[in-house]
Design a protein around this motif. Sequence first.
Motif, PDB file in Angstrom:
ATOM      1  N   ARG A   1      56.288  -9.552 -59.218  1.00 33.58           N
ATOM      2  CA  ARG A   1      56.796  -9.449 -60.572  1.00 33.58           C
ATOM      3  C   ARG A   1      56.948  -7.980 -60.959  1.00 33.58           C
ATOM      4  NH1 ARG A   1      53.122 -12.772 -64.039  1.00 33.58           N
ATOM      5  NH2 ARG A   1      51.727 -10.980 -63.901  1.00 33.58           N
ATOM      6  N   PHE A   2      56.107  -7.141 -60.340  1.00 35.50           N
ATOM      7  CA  PHE A   2      56.091  -5.716 -60.651  1.00 35.50           C
ATOM      8  C   PHE A   2      55.613  -4.957 -59.427  1.00 35.50           C
ATOM      9  CE2 PHE A   2      52.341  -2.978 -61.278  1.00 35.50           C
ATOM     10  CZ  PHE A   2      52.964  -1.786 -61.613  1.00 35.50           C
ATOM     11  N   ALA A   3      56.216  -3.809 -59.150  1.00 37.43           N
ATOM     12  CA  ALA A   3      55.745  -2.939 -58.067  1.00 37.43           C
ATOM     13  C   ALA A   3      56.298  -1.546 -58.289  1.00 37.43           C
ATOM     14  CB  ALA A   3      56.177  -3.463 -56.703  1.00 37.43           C
ATOM     15  N   LEU A   4      55.522  -0.548 -57.880  1.00 37.71           N
ATOM     16  CA  LEU A   4      56.015   0.829 -57.883  1.00 37.71           C
ATOM     17  C   LEU A   4      55.317   1.619 -56.782  1.00 37.71           C
ATOM     18  CD1 LEU A   4      54.701   2.986 -60.879  1.00 37.71           C
ATOM     19  CD2 LEU A   4      53.418   1.156 -59.818  1.00 37.71           C
ATOM     20  N   GLY A   5      55.914   2.757 -56.423  1.00 37.97           N
ATOM     21  CA  GLY A   5      55.442   3.527 -55.290  1.00 37.97           C
ATOM     22  C   GLY A   5      54.361   4.528 -55.632  1.00 37.97           C
ATOM     23  N   GLY A   6      53.819   5.111 -54.589  1.00 38.08           N
ATOM     24  CA  GLY A   6      52.757   6.103 -54.675  1.00 38.08           C
ATOM     25  C   GLY A   6      52.191   6.307 -53.290  1.00 38.08           C
ATOM     26  N   CYS A   7      50.865   6.306 -53.180  1.00 40.28           N
ATOM     27  CA  CYS A   7      50.247   6.576 -51.879  1.00 40.28           C
ATOM     28  C   CYS A   7      48.901   5.863 -51.766  1.00 40.28           C
ATOM     29  CB  CYS A   7      50.043   8.082 -51.724  1.00 40.28           C
ATOM     30  SG  CYS A   7      49.237   8.555 -50.191  1.00 40.28           S
ATOM     31  N   PRO A   8      48.729   4.975 -50.782  1.00 36.02           N
ATOM     32  CA  PRO A   8      47.425   4.337 -50.604  1.00 36.02           C
ATOM     33  C   PRO A   8      46.382   5.350 -50.149  1.00 36.02           C
ATOM     34  CG  PRO A   8      48.894   3.766 -48.796  1.00 36.02           C
ATOM     35  CD  PRO A   8      49.714   4.514 -49.792  1.00 36.02           C
ATOM     36  N   VAL A   9      45.160   5.228 -50.679  1.00 41.72           N
ATOM     37  CA  VAL A   9      44.072   6.125 -50.284  1.00 41.72           C
ATOM     38  C   VAL A   9      42.821   5.354 -49.867  1.00 41.72           C
ATOM     39  CG1 VAL A   9      44.892   8.043 -51.695  1.00 41.72           C
ATOM     40  CG2 VAL A   9      43.298   6.382 -52.686  1.00 41.72           C
ATOM     41  N   LEU A  10      42.731   4.082 -50.239  1.00 42.51           N
ATOM     42  CA  LEU A  10      41.563   3.255 -49.919  1.00 42.51           C
ATOM     43  C   LEU A  10      42.078   1.862 -49.577  1.00 42.51           C
ATOM     44  CD1 LEU A  10      38.315   3.198 -50.150  1.00 42.51           C
ATOM     45  CD2 LEU A  10      38.731   2.109 -52.384  1.00 42.51           C
ATOM     46  N   VAL A  11      41.696   1.359 -48.419  1.00 47.04           N
ATOM     47  CA  VAL A  11      42.128   0.027 -47.981  1.00 47.04           C
ATOM     48  C   VAL A  11      40.924  -0.719 -47.428  1.00 47.04           C
ATOM     49  CG1 VAL A  11      43.600  -1.286 -46.416  1.00 47.04           C
ATOM     50  CG2 VAL A  11      44.481   0.802 -47.468  1.00 47.04           C
ATOM     51  N   GLY A  12      40.644  -1.898 -47.969  1.00 47.68           N
ATOM     52  CA  GLY A  12      39.510  -2.682 -47.501  1.00 47.68           C
ATOM     53  C   GLY A  12      38.182  -1.976 -47.659  1.00 47.68           C
ATOM     54  N   GLY A  13      38.057  -1.165 -48.698  1.00 57.92           N
ATOM     55  CA  GLY A  13      36.801  -0.449 -48.937  1.00 57.92           C
ATOM     56  C   GLY A  13      36.620   0.814 -48.128  1.00 57.92           C
ATOM     57  N   GLN A  14      37.613   1.165 -47.301  1.00 55.16           N
ATOM     58  CA  GLN A  14      37.499   2.349 -46.453  1.00 55.16           C
ATOM     59  C   GLN A  14      38.572   3.371 -46.800  1.00 55.16           C
ATOM     60  OE1 GLN A  14      34.996   2.864 -44.202  1.00 55.16           O
ATOM     61  NE2 GLN A  14      34.174   0.926 -45.034  1.00 55.16           N
ATOM     62  N   PRO A  15      38.178   4.632 -47.014  1.00 50.48           N
ATOM     63  CA  PRO A  15      39.190   5.665 -47.243  1.00 50.48           C
ATOM     64  C   PRO A  15      40.097   5.821 -46.031  1.00 50.48           C
ATOM     65  CG  PRO A  15      36.999   6.445 -47.847  1.00 50.48           C
ATOM     66  CD  PRO A  15      36.811   5.158 -47.097  1.00 50.48           C
ATOM     67  N   LEU A  16      41.368   6.086 -46.264  1.00 49.52           N
ATOM     68  CA  LEU A  16      42.287   6.311 -45.161  1.00 49.52           C
ATOM     69  C   LEU A  16      41.918   7.582 -44.417  1.00 49.52           C
ATOM     70  CD1 LEU A  16      43.926   4.157 -46.747  1.00 49.52           C
ATOM     71  CD2 LEU A  16      45.987   5.396 -46.062  1.00 49.52           C
ATOM     72  N   ALA A  17      42.171   7.589 -43.125  1.00 50.14           N
ATOM     73  CA  ALA A  17      41.934   8.787 -42.330  1.00 50.14           C
ATOM     74  C   ALA A  17      42.914   9.882 -42.750  1.00 50.14           C
ATOM     75  CB  ALA A  17      42.107   8.467 -40.846  1.00 50.14           C
ATOM     76  N   GLY A  18      42.447  11.110 -42.725  1.00 55.50           N
ATOM     77  CA  GLY A  18      43.319  12.246 -42.989  1.00 55.50           C
ATOM     78  C   GLY A  18      43.542  12.575 -44.444  1.00 55.50           C
ATOM     79  N   LEU A  19      42.759  12.004 -45.356  1.00 53.02           N
ATOM     80  CA  LEU A  19      42.917  12.334 -46.770  1.00 53.02           C
ATOM     81  C   LEU A  19      42.504  13.786 -47.023  1.00 53.02           C
ATOM     82  CD1 LEU A  19      41.507   9.180 -48.612  1.00 53.02           C
ATOM     83  CD2 LEU A  19      43.893   9.727 -48.090  1.00 53.02           C
ATOM     84  N   ASP A  20      43.247  14.466 -47.869  1.00 54.75           N
ATOM     85  CA  ASP A  20      42.964  15.856 -48.204  1.00 54.75           C
ATOM     86  C   ASP A  20      41.633  15.946 -48.950  1.00 54.75           C
ATOM     87  OD1 ASP A  20      42.913  18.487 -49.008  1.00 54.75           O
ATOM     88  OD2 ASP A  20      44.792  18.411 -50.129  1.00 54.75           O
TER      89      ASP A  20
END
Length: 398
Positions: A283-302
């Motif tokens: 119904r709604f969506a917009l862009g950006g950047c994932p930083v946390l998935v499944g309770g774990q921070p993404l690798a390579g975050l600044d």
Amino acid sequence: MAVLAALGALVGTGLAGAAPAGAAPGGTAVSAGVGYEEFDIPASHGTTHAHVLRVDLDDPRVRVGLLHPGAVASRAPVSVMADARGAVGGVNGDFFNISETQHPGVEATGASVGPVIASGRAWKAAVPNGQRFGPALPPGTTTEDVIGVGVDGRARLDRLALDGSVHTREGRLPLEGLNQYALPEGSVGAFTAEWGSASRVRATCGTDTDRAAPCSTDTYEVTVRDGRVVSAAGTPGSGPVAPGTTVLVGREAGARQLRELSAGEPVTVRHRLVAAASRVPYRFALGGCPVLVGGQPLAGLDARTSAVRTAVGIADGGRHLLLLAVDGAPAYRSGLTVAEVADTMRRLGADDAFSLDGGGSTTLVAREPGAAGVSVRNHPSGGAERPVPNGIGVFSAP
């Protein structure tokens, strides 16, 4: 929503004068299923101050949707968009085409980077990764990443890719753009009434890997109305696109393909945004950047660059949202790193989190009890609200 218990490691005493008038320290109810709170965060570059809206999507009176000024290539302050659409709260959204100093004479469109779905309709697709405004993407992420809420009322992270085509007498051409400020090299893109009146020239500037590269000198534009070619031009134009009309813009190989079309020729343009994970329509969506998935921070975050940030967290299987804005007052402008954003959202109880545009764009608004409109709860770092192309709006029935 039981997130207060998760704040122990983060929350300090609210600092006097930290927020604008009306934003008292501690949690307060904004409306049914929507709460607001503010607190200090001891961060690596000094104490910062956060503002959070807690949204219960399980409450049947609550929904979230896109805040927008009426067109993709247009901007307005978050408070203005929220009041115009009757939202009780919200934050700013995606990164956007904010300037064109590298292309003198070319209009900055103000259009956002990633895909957009508004009220179930696809408004735009993602620009190439190299054309993105904003900090560098973490490894494995793309401009197609979105945060969205499905027709089932559940929030989730996903990717939305454009699936489009242009059907002519000679055959089928791939469509690789929809209302985008930047088209892939050698491609054809479509502009519809949702684009607005901004110039379409910027769509043919830069390359897939270099946003600052010169504008293409090999371009062509075709206007299709009621399924037939009605006009053509050697350079992209500007002005509103009428309902029922599609303007096709080509660069390089795409331009050469469009030159084969003649006036009166039947043309059918099809496009949709296809989700990578969910089968539930958005119904709604917009862009950006994932930083946390499944309770774990993404690798390579600044973990070094600290700044004022905006982010949204998803908790309880998509049943709750956390909208976060870091205060831009001078005392707190050191802000958070992207890695700290992920950690903050995790501590607040989010399983997934998504970083939105920050800096001078960061704005969180919420309606005070009994007020007719929203008020800005953070201090925007530029001293006033920056006009932005979109945001996340929170709506709550009495």
